[in-house]
Design a protein around this motif. Structure first.
Motif, PDB file in Angstrom:
ATOM      1  N   LEU A   1       3.245-142.664 -22.831  1.00 44.44           N
ATOM      2  CA  LEU A   1       3.010-141.901 -21.476  1.00 44.44           C
ATOM      3  C   LEU A   1       4.426-141.515 -21.173  1.00 44.44           C
TER       4      LEU A   1
ATOM      5  N   LEU B   1       5.400-131.521 -24.326  1.00 44.64           N
ATOM      6  CA  LEU B   1       3.863-131.575 -24.605  1.00 44.64           C
ATOM      7  C   LEU B   1       3.312-130.277 -25.242  1.00 44.64           C
TER       8      LEU B   1
ATOM      9  N   ARG C   1      -0.424-130.623 -26.534  1.00 42.89           N
ATOM     10  CA  ARG C   1      -0.999-131.498 -25.354  1.00 42.89           C
ATOM     11  C   ARG C   1      -0.584-130.981 -24.074  1.00 42.89           C
ATOM     12  N   LEU C   2      -0.411-129.870 -23.863  1.00 40.13           N
ATOM     13  CA  LEU C   2      -0.368-128.870 -22.722  1.00 40.13           C
ATOM     14  C   LEU C   2      -1.365-128.273 -22.371  1.00 40.13           C
TER      15      LEU C   2
ATOM     16  N   THR D   1      -2.771-129.018 -15.246  1.00 43.42           N
ATOM     17  CA  THR D   1      -2.211-130.198 -14.149  1.00 43.42           C
ATOM     18  C   THR D   1      -3.118-130.544 -13.193  1.00 43.42           C
TER      19      THR D   1
ATOM     20  N   LEU E   1      -0.446-134.940 -12.521  1.00 43.19           N
ATOM     21  CA  LEU E   1      -0.713-135.264 -13.754  1.00 43.19           C
ATOM     22  C   LEU E   1      -0.659-134.171 -14.642  1.00 43.19           C
TER      23      LEU E   1
ATOM     24  N   GLY F   1      -1.201-132.871 -18.603  1.00 41.32           N
ATOM     25  CA  GLY F   1      -1.820-133.167 -20.037  1.00 41.32           C
ATOM     26  C   GLY F   1      -2.593-132.048 -20.475  1.00 41.32           C
TER      27      GLY F   1
END
Length: 144
Positions: free
Chosen positions: A49, A108, A113-114, A117, A142, A144
């Motif tokens: 994380l 990310l 992995r982006l 939000t 958050l 990801g």
């Protein structure tokens, strides 16, 4: 880090933590750091994380802080590290974790992995103290 560590120690004492403090860097420096970080993270299973700790704008009026924070959050939510970097610099937003946020977005992105939000909270210190003359903004997002 000093804010998150007590929570992690209490809620997940077995958690291993690597703290990274960022001083000054330009966008190219942030990209170099992100490239190195992505290279390390690519080999970790499960992936760790990444946690960014930052206040938003500091010590303007509540209205001005909300305006500046809105600009920074919109840039963050654009998923574009350069946009976040440029927005914070151009508008003199005193978001102390702007560089770590740029680095994490770029990391990310390099890891594929982006994608999105999700803003999970926003307030200013004025919401707690009632003093709206000189506030600090806080947001939870958050990524990801």
């Amino acid at each position: 880090m000093e804010v998150e560590l007590p929570f992690l120690q209490r809620l997940a004492p077995e958690t291993k933590v690597v703290g990274i403090a960022i001083g000054h860097a330009d966008l190219a420096g942030c990209r170099r750091f992100a490239n190195g970080l992505a290279s390390v993270l690519r080999h970790l299973d499960p992936p760790p994380l990444l946690l960014i700790s930052s206040d938003m704008n500091h010590f303007a009026t509540d209205a001005e802080t909300r305006r500046l924070d809105g600009l920074a959050l919109a840039a963050l939510e654009s998923l574009d590290p350069e946009e976040l970097h440029d927005t914070v610099a151009r508008h003199h937003i005193s978001m102390c974790g702007a560089l770590p946020a740029v680095i994490v977005l770029e990391t990310l992105r390099r890891l594929g992995r982006l994608h999105k939000t999700e803003r999970v909270g926003y307030a200013t210190s004025g919401d707690v103290t009632g003093d709206r003359s000189r506030v600090v903004g806080y947001a939870g997002v958050l990524i990801g």
